[in-house]
Motif scaffolding. Structure first.
Motif, short mmCIF file in Angstrom:
data_model
loop_
_atom_site.label_atom_id
_atom_site.label_comp_id
_atom_site.label_asym_id
_atom_site.label_seq_id
_atom_site.Cartn_x
_atom_site.Cartn_y
_atom_site.Cartn_z
N ILE A 43 0.85 -1.20 0.00
CA ILE A 43 0.00 0.00 0.00
C ILE A 43 0.88 1.24 0.00
O ILE A 43 1.75 1.40 0.87
CB ILE A 43 -0.92 0.02 1.22
CG1 ILE A 43 -1.85 -1.20 1.21
CG2 ILE A 43 -1.75 1.31 1.26
CD1 ILE A 43 -2.62 -1.40 2.49
N MET A 47 1.18 5.31 0.36
CA MET A 47 0.49 6.47 0.93
C MET A 47 1.14 7.73 0.38
O MET A 47 2.33 7.98 0.60
CB MET A 47 0.58 6.45 2.45
CG MET A 47 -0.08 7.64 3.14
SD MET A 47 -1.83 7.39 3.48
CE MET A 47 -1.73 6.36 4.93
N ILE A 99 -3.24 5.21 -1.38
CA ILE A 99 -4.08 6.11 -0.59
C ILE A 99 -3.51 7.52 -0.75
O ILE A 99 -2.31 7.73 -0.58
CB ILE A 99 -4.08 5.73 0.90
CG1 ILE A 99 -4.68 4.34 1.11
CG2 ILE A 99 -4.86 6.76 1.73
CD1 ILE A 99 -4.55 3.82 2.54
N THR A 132 -3.90 11.45 0.66
CA THR A 132 -4.46 12.19 1.78
C THR A 132 -3.72 13.51 1.96
O THR A 132 -2.68 13.73 1.36
CB THR A 132 -4.39 11.35 3.07
OG1 THR A 132 -5.04 12.05 4.12
CG2 THR A 132 -2.95 11.07 3.46
N ILE A 158 -7.49 5.30 -3.36
CA ILE A 158 -8.44 5.72 -2.33
C ILE A 158 -8.04 7.11 -1.85
O ILE A 158 -6.88 7.34 -1.51
CB ILE A 158 -8.42 4.74 -1.13
CG1 ILE A 158 -8.82 3.33 -1.58
CG2 ILE A 158 -9.35 5.24 -0.01
CD1 ILE A 158 -8.56 2.27 -0.51
N ALA A 161 -8.41 9.65 1.17
CA ALA A 161 -8.80 9.74 2.59
C ALA A 161 -8.82 11.23 2.94
O ALA A 161 -7.78 11.88 2.98
CB ALA A 161 -7.82 8.98 3.47
N ALA A 213 -9.30 3.76 5.98
CA ALA A 213 -8.73 3.80 4.63
C ALA A 213 -7.76 2.63 4.43
O ALA A 213 -7.77 1.96 3.38
CB ALA A 213 -8.02 5.12 4.38
N LYS A 214 -6.94 2.37 5.45
CA LYS A 214 -5.99 1.27 5.35
C LYS A 214 -6.70 -0.08 5.36
O LYS A 214 -6.27 -1.02 4.68
CB LYS A 214 -4.97 1.36 6.48
CG LYS A 214 -3.99 2.52 6.31
CD LYS A 214 -3.04 2.64 7.49
CE LYS A 214 -2.10 3.82 7.32
NZ LYS A 214 -1.20 3.98 8.49
N ALA A 259 -7.96 -0.47 1.92
CA ALA A 259 -6.83 -0.72 1.02
C ALA A 259 -6.35 -2.16 1.15
O ALA A 259 -6.04 -2.82 0.15
CB ALA A 259 -5.70 0.26 1.32
#
Length: 259
Positions: free
Chosen positions: A14, A16, A53, A55, A100, A102, A191-192, A195
Motif C-alpha cells: 500500500i 500512501m 491512498i 491524503t 483511495i 482519505a 482507509a488502510k 486498502a
C-alpha cells in the motif's frame, strides 16, 4: 527521491501519498502537482504496490489552489501553468492500481478536484467539500466541470459549481460524492482497512476491473461490453485465475501472486 511538498510511504503493498504543506493548508501549486505526477508515475509502474491512498493528513486535505500564485497571472501564463495539474490528475486517474482518497477537513477547489480522480473516497466526519472558484470570477479548471457531473449528475454538480458553496461530509455522502463517512480519528485506519481488502484480491484482476470500468465509461454501452469481455477472457491466462477458482473449489482462502 525526496520530495518537498509531498510524503511517500510504501508498506505491505500500500502506497500512501500525503500532501505536505500544512502552513498553507496544503494549497496546490505547480510544484505540488509536478511532485505528485512524478511519484504517481513511479508507483504506477511498481508491481509491488497494489493500492494507493492519497491524503492531506489529519487536519486538511487541500484548501485549493495557491491564489497568490494565480492572482496576477495572464491568460497565456494560466494556459501554461495549468498543464502540471492536468498531467498529475490524469496520471493518478489512470494508475492501474485502485486509488483511495482519505479526506479530512477542507477539500476545496483543486483539492476537491484531486479527490475526483480517486476510485473511492472516504471522508472524515469533519470534511467539507466545495468548488468556490465562481466566487473568484473563474471556474473549476482542473477537471471539476467534467469529472463532478459524471460522478454525481449534472444537476447537483451545477449547483455546487454555480454557487461555490461548501457542503459537509454527510451531504457529500448523500449525493454520492464520497463512498463513506467515518469519525475523524478513524479515517486512516478505515482507509488502510479498505486498502488491505483490495490488496488481498488478485492484482491482475484488480487492474483489469479498474480498466474495464474506466475505459467503458468512455465508450458507448456496446463497445464497453466488448471491452469488458476482452478483459474477462484475458484473465483466464493468469495464474491468479487458476488459484482463485481452485481455492474456491477446495474451500480455502486464495493465495494470489499477482501474475
Amino acid at each position: 527521491m525526496a520530495y518537498e511538498t509531498i510524503l511517500v510511504e510504501i508498506e505491505d503493498g500500500i502506497a500512501m501519498l500525503t500532501l505536505n504543506r500544512p502552513a498553507v493548508l496544503n494549497a496546490l501549486n505547480d510544484q505540488v502537482f509536478s511532485e505528485l505526477a512524478e511519484a504517481a508515475a513511479k508507483i504506477a509502474n511498481d508491481p509491488s504496490v497494489r493500492v494507493i491512498i492519497i491524503t492531506g493528513g489529519e487536519k486538511v486535505f487541500a484548501a485549493g489552489a495557491d491564489i497568490g500564485q494565480m492572482a496576477s497571472a495572464t491568460a497565456v501564463e494560466v494556459t501554461i501553468s495549468n498543464r502540471p495539474s492536468h498531467r498529475a490528475l490524469q496520471i493518478i486517474e489512470n494508475m492501474p492500481q485502485p486509488v483511495i482518497a482519505a479526506i479530512a477537513g477542507y477539500a476545496l477547489g483543486g483539492g476537491c478536484e484531486l479527490t475526483l480522480v480517486a476510485d473511492v473516497r472516504i471522508a472524515a466526519d469533519n470534511a467539507q467539500f466545495g468548488l468556490p472558484e465562481i466566487k473568484l470570477g473563474i471556474l473549476p479548471g482542473a477537471g471539476g466541470t467534467q469529472r463532478l457531473p459524471r460522478l454525481i449528475g449534472a444537476g447537483r454538480a451545477k449547483e455546487l459549481i454555480f454557487s461555490g458553496d461548501f457542503i459537509k461530509a454527510e451531504e457529500a455522502l448523500r449525493i454520492g460524492l464520497v463512498n463513506k463517512v467515518v469519525p475523524a480519528d478513524l479515517l486512516f485506519s478505515e482507509a488502510k482497512k479498505m486498502a488491505k481488502r483490495f490488496a488481498d484480491r488478485g492484482a491482475v484482476a484488480l487492474r483489469m476491473a479498474k480498466s474495464s470500468v474506466n475505459e467503458g465509461l468512455r465508450m458507448d454501452l456496446e463497445a464497453g461490453l466488448q471491452y469488458e469481455h476482452k478483459c474477462f477472457s484475458l484473465l483466464f491466462a493468469t495464474e491468479d485465475q487458476k488459484e482463485g477458482m481452485k481455492a474456491f473449489l477446495e474451500k480455502r482462502p486464495a493465495k494470489f501472486l499477482g501474475r
